[in-house]
Enzyme design. Structure first.
Site, mmCIF file in Angstrom:
data_model
loop_
_atom_site.group_PDB
_atom_site.id
_atom_site.type_symbol
_atom_site.label_atom_id
_atom_site.label_comp_id
_atom_site.label_asym_id
_atom_site.label_seq_id
_atom_site.Cartn_x
_atom_site.Cartn_y
_atom_site.Cartn_z
ATOM 1 N N GLY A 14 35.744 12.115 -4.131
ATOM 2 C CA GLY A 14 36.149 10.818 -3.593
ATOM 3 C C GLY A 14 36.439 10.796 -2.106
ATOM 4 N N SER A 15 35.886 11.769 -1.351
ATOM 5 C CA SER A 15 36.196 11.763 0.086
ATOM 6 C C SER A 15 35.504 10.608 0.807
ATOM 7 C CB SER A 15 35.831 13.105 0.729
ATOM 8 O OG SER A 15 34.440 13.274 0.816
ATOM 9 N N ASN A 16 34.344 10.195 0.338
ATOM 10 C CA ASN A 16 33.685 9.036 0.963
ATOM 11 C C ASN A 16 34.443 7.743 0.662
ATOM 12 O OD1 ASN A 16 31.101 9.583 2.503
ATOM 13 N ND2 ASN A 16 30.830 10.885 0.712
ATOM 14 N N ARG A 67 22.257 4.007 -21.327
ATOM 15 C CA ARG A 67 22.636 3.791 -19.920
ATOM 16 C C ARG A 67 22.765 2.307 -19.583
ATOM 17 N NH1 ARG A 67 19.118 6.629 -15.735
ATOM 18 N NH2 ARG A 67 17.549 7.037 -17.294
ATOM 19 N N HIS A 111 23.700 9.239 0.506
ATOM 20 C CA HIS A 111 22.945 10.386 0.010
ATOM 21 C C HIS A 111 22.960 11.491 1.074
ATOM 22 C CE1 HIS A 111 20.102 12.607 -2.363
ATOM 23 N NE2 HIS A 111 19.420 12.838 -1.253
ATOM 24 N N GLY A 145 14.555 2.691 -8.148
ATOM 25 C CA GLY A 145 14.132 4.096 -8.039
ATOM 26 C C GLY A 145 15.318 5.011 -7.766
ATOM 27 N N VAL A 146 15.031 6.303 -7.678
ATOM 28 C CA VAL A 146 16.099 7.260 -7.361
ATOM 29 C C VAL A 146 16.121 7.481 -5.842
ATOM 30 C CG1 VAL A 146 16.942 9.627 -7.692
ATOM 31 C CG2 VAL A 146 15.931 8.385 -9.610
HETATM 32 C C1 GAR Z 1 28.641 13.459 -1.122
HETATM 33 O O1 GAR Z 1 28.144 14.515 -0.355
HETATM 34 C C2 GAR Z 1 27.539 12.480 -1.455
HETATM 35 O O2 GAR Z 1 26.612 12.324 -0.425
HETATM 36 C C3 GAR Z 1 26.909 13.152 -2.644
HETATM 37 O O3 GAR Z 1 28.007 13.638 -3.377
HETATM 38 C C4 GAR Z 1 29.069 13.929 -2.496
HETATM 39 C C5 GAR Z 1 30.297 13.197 -2.973
HETATM 40 O O4 GAR Z 1 31.412 13.551 -2.222
HETATM 41 N N1 GAR Z 1 26.106 12.260 -3.400
HETATM 42 C C6 GAR Z 1 24.974 12.608 -3.983
HETATM 43 O O5 GAR Z 1 24.523 13.739 -3.945
HETATM 44 C C7 GAR Z 1 24.271 11.498 -4.724
HETATM 45 N N2 GAR Z 1 22.971 11.925 -5.121
HETATM 46 P P1 GAR Z 1 32.739 12.699 -2.306
HETATM 47 O O6 GAR Z 1 33.057 12.550 -3.798
HETATM 48 O O7 GAR Z 1 33.772 13.548 -1.615
HETATM 49 O O8 GAR Z 1 32.512 11.376 -1.636
#
Ligand code: GAR
Length: 216
Positions: A14-16, A67, A111, A145-146
């Site tokens: 959850g840092s973002n 899903r 991403h 898409g992914v």
């Molecule tokens: C981040 O690096 C984000 O870019 C990545 O997961 C991490 C989550 O960090 N996301 C992916 O790889 C999505 N495919 P966070 O939980 O500290 O925000």
């Protein structure tokens, strides 16, 4: 303009989420995170949200037939809370049309690679294995898409010969914490326009009081 209501979907650290919330709390972004949804019961992101007084919701994927049903439950929770922007922040599930359709161009994802290179779950590991010299991160809108949706912002970092997945990830993460809040701010200010695959960032409108000063 009404205050933008945001929901965050997160599976892990959850840092973002925290980076965006920090900018909101410091008054740099005019918006409010009203809900954090997680597919992992013990995700640290849930704890972070609780500490900040944000409503949290754990939805166990195992309790849904597929899903689509899972995403429909999320969509319904978001609608109830009049959410105008959804942020995937380390949400390690592919979201389906049931969520994407009602929130077209209103779901962002961060991403950890320079898309369209290295989509998927292991952006940083794949970049290290490939031997790229530059990597980075991408904020994009989510489509069916992914990691294929229209790109909003990207930032680049160097990749070194002796990088491991961890060292490159740490370098990229610092950039993620800068560009995700930036993209959210642009959205909250109504400055993002989507034209097919292209995202156009509109120039900041002069505030009315600035205009008054300039004619005074
Ligand atoms: C981040 O690096 C984000 O870019 C990545 O997961 C991490 C989550 O960090 N996301 C992916 O790889 C999505 N495919 P966070 O939980 O500290 O925000």
């Amino acid at each position: 303009m009404e205050e933008l209501r945001i929901a965050v979907l997160a599976s892990g650290r959850g840092s973002n989420f925290q980076a965006v919330q920090d900018e909101i709390e410091s008054g740099k972004i005019r918006a409010r995170i009203v809900l954090l949804v997680s597919d992992k019961k013990n995700a640290p992101a849930i704890e972070r949200a609780k500490l900040r007084g944000i409503e949290t919701m754990y939805l166990n994927p195992a309790e849904f037939p597929d899903r689509e049903a899972y995403d429909a439950a999320i969509a319904s929770a978001l609608r109830k809370r009049q959410v105008g922007l959804v942020l995937l922040a380390g949400f390690m599930r592919v979201v389906t049309a049931g969520l994407i359709r009602p929130f077209r161009n209103k779901i962002m994802n961060i991403h950890p690679a320079l898309l369209p290179a290295f989509p998927g779950l292991h952006g940083q590991r794949d970049a290290v294995k490939y031997g790229v010299k530059i990597s980075g991160c991408t904020v994009h809108f989510v489509d069916e898409g992914v990691d294929t949706g229209p790109i909003i912002i990207q930032a680049a970092v160097p990749a070194y010969d002796n990088d491991t997945e961890d060292t490159l990830s740490a370098r990229i993460l610092k950039c993620e914490h800068k560009i995700y809040p930036k993209a959210v701010k642009l959205f909250a200010e109504g400055r993002i326009e989507v034209d097919g695959r292209k995202v156009v960032i509109k120039k900041q409108k002069k505030r009315e009081d600035d205009a008054l000063i300039s004619v005074a």
